[in-house]
Design a protein around this motif. Structure first.
Motif, PDB file in Angstrom:
ATOM      1  N   GLY A 127      84.293  14.949  45.179  1.00  0.00           N
ATOM      2  CA  GLY A 127      83.709  13.849  45.263  1.00  0.00           C
ATOM      3  C   GLY A 127      83.253  13.076  44.039  1.00  0.00           C
ATOM      4  N   THR A 128      83.237  13.866  42.972  1.00  0.00           N
ATOM      5  CA  THR A 128      82.622  13.441  41.902  1.00  0.00           C
ATOM      6  C   THR A 128      83.816  12.695  40.883  1.00  0.00           C
ATOM      7  OG1 THR A 128      82.739  15.460  40.623  1.00  0.00           O
ATOM      8  CG2 THR A 128      80.719  15.285  41.684  1.00  0.00           C
ATOM      9  N   PRO A 129      83.544  12.088  39.877  1.00  0.00           N
ATOM     10  CA  PRO A 129      84.332  11.379  38.903  1.00  0.00           C
ATOM     11  C   PRO A 129      85.035  12.623  38.240  1.00  0.00           C
ATOM     12  CG  PRO A 129      82.603  10.153  38.927  1.00  0.00           C
ATOM     13  CD  PRO A 129      82.223  11.214  39.839  1.00  0.00           C
ATOM     14  N   THR A 130      84.415  13.652  37.962  1.00  0.00           N
ATOM     15  CA  THR A 130      84.704  14.808  37.170  1.00  0.00           C
ATOM     16  C   THR A 130      85.960  15.449  38.102  1.00  0.00           C
ATOM     17  OG1 THR A 130      82.846  15.240  35.975  1.00  0.00           O
ATOM     18  CG2 THR A 130      84.289  16.889  35.998  1.00  0.00           C
ATOM     19  N   ALA A 131      85.681  15.748  39.234  1.00  0.00           N
ATOM     20  CA  ALA A 131      86.612  16.457  40.075  1.00  0.00           C
ATOM     21  C   ALA A 131      87.883  15.551  40.100  1.00  0.00           C
ATOM     22  CB  ALA A 131      86.178  16.479  41.646  1.00  0.00           C
ATOM     23  N   ASN A 132      87.737  14.203  40.390  1.00  0.00           N
ATOM     24  CA  ASN A 132      88.835  13.214  40.407  1.00  0.00           C
ATOM     25  C   ASN A 132      89.911  13.327  38.986  1.00  0.00           C
ATOM     26  OD1 ASN A 132      90.350  10.942  41.350  1.00  0.00           O
ATOM     27  ND2 ASN A 132      89.323   9.787  39.602  1.00  0.00           N
ATOM     28  N   LEU A 133      88.992  13.288  37.720  1.00  0.00           N
ATOM     29  CA  LEU A 133      89.760  13.685  36.446  1.00  0.00           C
ATOM     30  C   LEU A 133      90.400  14.905  36.498  1.00  0.00           C
ATOM     31  CD1 LEU A 133      90.531  12.499  33.850  1.00  0.00           C
ATOM     32  CD2 LEU A 133      88.050  13.233  33.040  1.00  0.00           C
ATOM     33  N   ALA A 134      89.774  15.918  37.094  1.00  0.00           N
ATOM     34  CA  ALA A 134      90.352  17.279  37.075  1.00  0.00           C
ATOM     35  C   ALA A 134      91.659  17.516  38.024  1.00  0.00           C
ATOM     36  CB  ALA A 134      89.551  18.336  37.816  1.00  0.00           C
ATOM     37  N   SER A 135      91.576  16.418  38.947  1.00  0.00           N
ATOM     38  CA  SER A 135      93.047  16.444  39.577  1.00  0.00           C
ATOM     39  C   SER A 135      94.114  15.587  38.651  1.00  0.00           C
ATOM     40  CB  SER A 135      92.807  15.191  40.780  1.00  0.00           C
ATOM     41  OG  SER A 135      91.969  15.922  41.798  1.00  0.00           O
ATOM     42  N   TYR A 136      93.843  15.008  37.896  1.00  0.00           N
ATOM     43  CA  TYR A 136      94.908  14.376  37.021  1.00  0.00           C
ATOM     44  C   TYR A 136      95.387  15.530  35.939  1.00  0.00           C
ATOM     45  CZ  TYR A 136      97.008  12.354  33.111  1.00  0.00           C
ATOM     46  OH  TYR A 136      98.016  12.049  32.083  1.00  0.00           O
ATOM     47  N   TYR A 137      94.568  16.369  35.260  1.00  0.00           N
ATOM     48  CA  TYR A 137      94.776  17.419  34.603  1.00  0.00           C
ATOM     49  C   TYR A 137      95.352  18.424  35.403  1.00  0.00           C
ATOM     50  CZ  TYR A 137      91.792  15.798  30.729  1.00  0.00           C
ATOM     51  OH  TYR A 137      91.140  15.103  29.640  1.00  0.00           O
ATOM     52  N   ALA A 138      95.086  19.019  36.501  1.00  0.00           N
ATOM     53  CA  ALA A 138      95.823  19.991  37.056  1.00  0.00           C
ATOM     54  C   ALA A 138      97.199  19.491  37.546  1.00  0.00           C
ATOM     55  CB  ALA A 138      95.055  20.200  38.389  1.00  0.00           C
ATOM     56  N   GLY A 139      97.229  18.104  37.957  1.00  0.00           N
ATOM     57  CA  GLY A 139      98.469  17.585  38.399  1.00  0.00           C
ATOM     58  C   GLY A 139      99.499  17.630  37.216  1.00  0.00           C
ATOM     59  N   THR A 140      99.311  17.356  36.057  1.00  0.00           N
ATOM     60  CA  THR A 140      99.955  17.257  34.721  1.00  0.00           C
ATOM     61  C   THR A 140     100.293  18.880  34.247  1.00  0.00           C
ATOM     62  OG1 THR A 140      98.954  15.179  34.325  1.00  0.00           O
ATOM     63  CG2 THR A 140     100.183  16.456  32.454  1.00  0.00           C
ATOM     64  N   ALA A 141      99.188  19.702  34.292  1.00  0.00           N
ATOM     65  CA  ALA A 141      99.480  21.196  33.948  1.00  0.00           C
ATOM     66  C   ALA A 141     100.713  21.761  34.907  1.00  0.00           C
ATOM     67  CB  ALA A 141      98.190  21.742  34.267  1.00  0.00           C
ATOM     68  N   TYR A 142     100.536  21.493  36.086  1.00  0.00           N
ATOM     69  CA  TYR A 142     101.456  22.010  37.048  1.00  0.00           C
ATOM     70  C   TYR A 142     102.880  21.548  36.855  1.00  0.00           C
ATOM     71  CZ  TYR A 142      98.544  24.442  40.495  1.00  0.00           C
ATOM     72  OH  TYR A 142      97.563  25.397  40.937  1.00  0.00           O
ATOM     73  N   LEU A 143     103.003  20.044  36.373  1.00  0.00           N
ATOM     74  CA  LEU A 143     104.209  19.552  36.003  1.00  0.00           C
ATOM     75  C   LEU A 143     104.694  20.186  34.800  1.00  0.00           C
ATOM     76  CD1 LEU A 143     106.311  16.985  36.245  1.00  0.00           C
ATOM     77  CD2 LEU A 143     104.612  15.844  34.703  1.00  0.00           C
ATOM     78  N   ARG A 144     103.958  20.447  33.848  1.00  0.00           N
ATOM     79  CA  ARG A 144     104.462  21.304  32.890  1.00  0.00           C
ATOM     80  C   ARG A 144     104.563  22.576  32.799  1.00  0.00           C
ATOM     81  NH1 ARG A 144     104.524  16.804  31.733  1.00  0.00           N
ATOM     82  NH2 ARG A 144     103.489  15.445  30.186  1.00  0.00           N
ATOM     83  N   LEU A 145     104.071  23.207  33.923  1.00  0.00           N
ATOM     84  CA  LEU A 145     104.559  24.574  34.374  1.00  0.00           C
ATOM     85  C   LEU A 145     105.577  24.690  35.363  1.00  0.00           C
ATOM     86  CD1 LEU A 145     101.002  26.105  34.979  1.00  0.00           C
ATOM     87  CD2 LEU A 145     102.668  26.740  33.097  1.00  0.00           C
ATOM     88  N   LYS A 146     106.293  23.562  35.543  1.00  0.00           N
ATOM     89  CA  LYS A 146     107.558  23.208  36.698  1.00  0.00           C
ATOM     90  C   LYS A 146     107.178  23.429  38.040  1.00  0.00           C
ATOM     91  CE  LYS A 146     110.571  23.911  32.760  1.00  0.00           C
ATOM     92  NZ  LYS A 146     111.622  24.865  32.211  1.00  0.00           N
ATOM     93  N   ASP A 147     105.797  23.635  38.320  1.00  0.00           N
ATOM     94  CA  ASP A 147     105.374  23.563  39.717  1.00  0.00           C
ATOM     95  C   ASP A 147     105.271  22.141  40.320  1.00  0.00           C
ATOM     96  OD1 ASP A 147     104.396  24.120  42.246  1.00  0.00           O
ATOM     97  OD2 ASP A 147     102.869  25.618  41.386  1.00  0.00           O
ATOM     98  N   TYR A 148     106.676  21.762  40.647  1.00  0.00           N
ATOM     99  CA  TYR A 148     106.610  20.267  40.917  1.00  0.00           C
ATOM    100  C   TYR A 148     105.803  19.690  42.064  1.00  0.00           C
ATOM    101  CZ  TYR A 148     110.086  20.507  37.213  1.00  0.00           C
ATOM    102  OH  TYR A 148     110.440  20.971  35.783  1.00  0.00           O
ATOM    103  N   LYS A 149     105.611  20.674  43.228  1.00  0.00           N
ATOM    104  CA  LYS A 149     105.267  20.095  44.380  1.00  0.00           C
ATOM    105  C   LYS A 149     103.656  20.322  44.256  1.00  0.00           C
ATOM    106  CE  LYS A 149     108.768  21.993  47.691  1.00  0.00           C
ATOM    107  NZ  LYS A 149     109.096  22.747  48.628  1.00  0.00           N
TER     108      LYS A 149
END
Length: 256
Positions: A127-149
């Motif tokens: 619920g915080t802006p930081t958690a929201n930003l962490a979602s971006y970082y996490a999604g991009t990290a998973y993309l780079r690790l080829k965990d696309y889902k």
């Protein structure tokens, strides 16, 4: 010659007398009505003052509670969240700029050296802006690790008005769908990313990706539209350097 009645003059005719009587009567009725309304209001307030005070108290408590939460809970929580995310953010930046990318992206996601990773931030500071930003970082990290889902899931949870991050998140989802061999979905997200903001970095990049994918899907007219936009609106972009080649290819396919 004009005439006027002096103050205090008595009506001289029967009609004037009747008019004054009616006017006085109407005025009296108005005041009587106002008095009655005021009395009823006072009676209502007196009878229900307990409940009125309760309602006022509840409203005041809600307002003060919100202000207190924002000032004494939300703000400190946000500061703590940003501090806790610092190491994970450093891992992510090191992965982008350095070597051993996979291990660094994993550390960015899961944490290291006793520090939180992005997944911990999302959970602990929901619920915080930081958690929201962490979602971006996490999604991009998973993309780079080829965990696309997982990349799609976390990037879809990210919301932003930022000029760069907002279209990058959409475009990264498009990249994930492209890798999952879902080109129609990928094209949709590339188009969203191109439309979301109009700048010299993300707009030509996603116009180019959308055009190239549209060309592969046999949508030459759509591809030609995107390529021409790059040529006309973003002539200084890196995508414009070879755009004439793609325009020519799209024109040939569109005329078949």
């Amino acid at each position: 010659m004009a005439t006027y009645s002096k103050k205090g003059d008595k009506p001289k005719t029967k009609v004037e007398k009747e008019h004054n009587i009616e006017a006085g009567s109407t005025t009296a009725e108005v005041f009587n009505t106002l008095d009655q309304t005021a009395s009823k209001t006072e009676a209502f307030v007196e009878k229900n003052q307990k409940y009125i005070f309760i309602i006022i108290g509840v409203v005041a408590a809600v307002v003060l509670g919100y202000l207190g939460y924002k000032e004494f809970i939300a703000k400190p929580k946000q500061v703590t969240a940003m501090n806790d995310m610092f190491q994970a953010q450093k891992y992510f930046n090191d992965a982008v700029n350095g070597t051993a990318k996979d291990s660094l992206y994993t550390l960015a996601l899961k944490g290291g050296e006793g520090k939180f990773g992005m997944l911990d931030i999302i959970k602990e500071y929901s619920g915080t802006p930081t958690a929201n930003l962490a979602s971006y970082y996490a999604g991009t990290a998973y993309l780079r690790l080829k965990d696309y889902k997982n990349a799609i899931e976390h990037l879809s949870n990210f919301e932003s008005d930022d000029e760069i991050l907002a279209p990058l998140a959409k475009g990264n989802i498009g990249d994930a769908f492209a890798q999952l061999n879902q080109p129609e979905d990928a094209l949709d997200y590339y188009e969203q990313a191109a439309k979301l903001r109009n700048n010299d970095y993300t707009t030509p990049m996603y116009l180019y990706k959308a055009g190239a994918l549209a060309l592969d899907l046999g949508k030459a007219d759509k591809a030609l539209t995107y390529f021409n936009r790059i040529k006309d609106e973003f002539p200084n972009s890196s995508e414009a350097a070879t755009i004439e080649v793609f325009i020519g290819k799209a024109q040939v396919l569109a005329n078949k």
